[in-house]
Scaffold this motif. Sequence first.
Motif, short mmCIF file in Angstrom:
data_model
loop_
_atom_site.label_atom_id
_atom_site.label_comp_id
_atom_site.label_asym_id
_atom_site.label_seq_id
_atom_site.Cartn_x
_atom_site.Cartn_y
_atom_site.Cartn_z
N GLU A 9 0.85 -1.19 0.00
CA GLU A 9 0.00 0.00 0.00
C GLU A 9 0.89 1.25 0.00
OE1 GLU A 9 -3.39 0.33 -0.12
OE2 GLU A 9 -3.35 -1.82 -0.57
N PRO A 10 0.46 2.34 -0.63
CA PRO A 10 1.31 3.52 -0.71
C PRO A 10 1.32 4.34 0.57
CG PRO A 10 -0.78 3.98 -1.76
CD PRO A 10 -0.82 2.53 -1.35
N GLY A 11 2.47 4.94 0.84
CA GLY A 11 2.57 5.91 1.92
C GLY A 11 2.11 7.28 1.44
N PRO A 12 2.05 8.27 2.34
CA PRO A 12 1.55 9.61 1.98
C PRO A 12 2.34 10.31 0.88
CG PRO A 12 1.64 9.34 4.36
CD PRO A 12 2.35 8.16 3.79
N ASP A 13 3.64 10.02 0.76
CA ASP A 13 4.44 10.68 -0.29
C ASP A 13 4.07 10.18 -1.67
OD1 ASP A 13 5.82 12.01 1.73
OD2 ASP A 13 7.46 10.57 1.78
N PRO A 43 -0.60 10.32 -3.70
CA PRO A 43 -1.18 11.22 -4.70
C PRO A 43 -0.83 10.85 -6.15
CG PRO A 43 -0.18 12.46 -2.90
CD PRO A 43 0.27 11.04 -2.76
N TYR A 44 0.18 9.98 -6.31
CA TYR A 44 0.67 9.66 -7.65
C TYR A 44 0.33 8.24 -8.10
CZ TYR A 44 3.47 13.78 -6.59
OH TYR A 44 3.87 15.04 -6.23
N HIS A 45 0.15 7.33 -7.12
CA HIS A 45 -0.13 5.94 -7.50
C HIS A 45 -0.82 5.22 -6.35
CE1 HIS A 45 0.42 2.00 -9.38
NE2 HIS A 45 0.77 2.63 -10.48
N ARG A 46 -1.63 4.21 -6.69
CA ARG A 46 -2.38 3.46 -5.69
C ARG A 46 -1.54 2.37 -5.02
NH1 ARG A 46 -3.66 1.45 -10.63
NH2 ARG A 46 -3.70 -0.83 -10.88
N ARG A 47 -0.32 2.13 -5.52
CA ARG A 47 0.59 1.16 -4.94
C ARG A 47 1.98 1.80 -4.86
NH1 ARG A 47 -1.09 -3.27 -2.55
NH2 ARG A 47 0.69 -4.50 -3.26
N GLN A 48 2.87 1.20 -4.05
CA GLN A 48 4.25 1.67 -4.04
C GLN A 48 5.18 0.46 -3.97
OE1 GLN A 48 4.77 3.74 0.01
NE2 GLN A 48 6.50 2.32 -0.05
N VAL A 49 6.39 0.65 -4.50
CA VAL A 49 7.40 -0.39 -4.30
C VAL A 49 7.76 -0.40 -2.82
CG1 VAL A 49 8.36 -0.47 -6.62
CG2 VAL A 49 9.18 1.27 -5.03
N ALA A 50 8.10 -1.58 -2.31
CA ALA A 50 8.38 -1.75 -0.88
C ALA A 50 9.79 -1.27 -0.57
CB ALA A 50 8.22 -3.22 -0.50
N ILE A 58 7.80 -4.93 5.55
CA ILE A 58 7.23 -4.22 4.41
C ILE A 58 5.98 -3.47 4.83
CG2 ILE A 58 6.12 -4.53 2.17
CD1 ILE A 58 7.95 -6.90 1.69
N GLY A 59 5.90 -2.21 4.41
CA GLY A 59 4.72 -1.40 4.68
C GLY A 59 4.86 -0.04 4.05
N PRO A 60 3.82 0.77 4.10
CA PRO A 60 3.87 2.11 3.52
C PRO A 60 5.00 2.93 4.11
CG PRO A 60 1.63 1.52 4.14
CD PRO A 60 2.52 0.47 4.71
N THR A 61 5.65 3.73 3.28
CA THR A 61 6.75 4.59 3.73
C THR A 61 6.19 5.80 4.47
OG1 THR A 61 7.96 3.89 1.76
CG2 THR A 61 8.81 5.78 2.95
#
Length: 203
Positions: A154-158, A161-168, A189-192
């Motif tokens: 899942e994406p962190g706050p940074d 706004p740009y993507h619904r997922r993030q690399v870990a 692993i978790g949102p930054t």
Amino acid sequence: MCNEVSRKLDLDLLILGLQQAGIELGFPEGRPNIEPVASVRITDPSVIVRSVRGQAEIVTRRWSWPGQNGKPVYNYRSEGRDFRNSRSQGRCLVPVDGFYEFTAPADPSAKRKDKWLFRWKDAPWFAIAGLWKRDEAAIPADSRHEAFTLLTCEPGPDIAPYHRRQVALLPPDRWAGWLDGSIPAPEAIGPTPAGTLAVERAG
């Protein structure tokens, strides 16, 4: 999903950072010749750090392996999984100095999506949690038949706004535990957290 990273890495700086995180490297294939590049894309080779028989090593492997539908597996969901090291696959770190995400163009007349570069705010490079895998059906089963993918969460706050997922993304104090398997994946692993990343328009 993330399909492009920046790898402007200096090998000595990379080794130093790993040593400071308590990781002593081996070089079973010799010291890699890292060509600093601003764009590494799926199917390109890139360096990874992994643990084999208890020894951390740095090697160069292809980004993505063929999926069941023939499409490259370049991102892999981490939720509900705890990745363990074995003879044919295992955890790895993918060192980069940045990664890219794309959004719909702010200018409706633009033909290309807007491109954004994310960097770790206070470090020259950082590590993405990855998984490497060997094609056991290949003969001979050697490095030519090994590849890696980037894990996602899942994406962190940074990034939200740009993507619904993030690399870990893994902070340095989790690198060693990620490689040796002592930290369960759900704990590593978790949102930054907000403020970890700097973002800028790229091109």
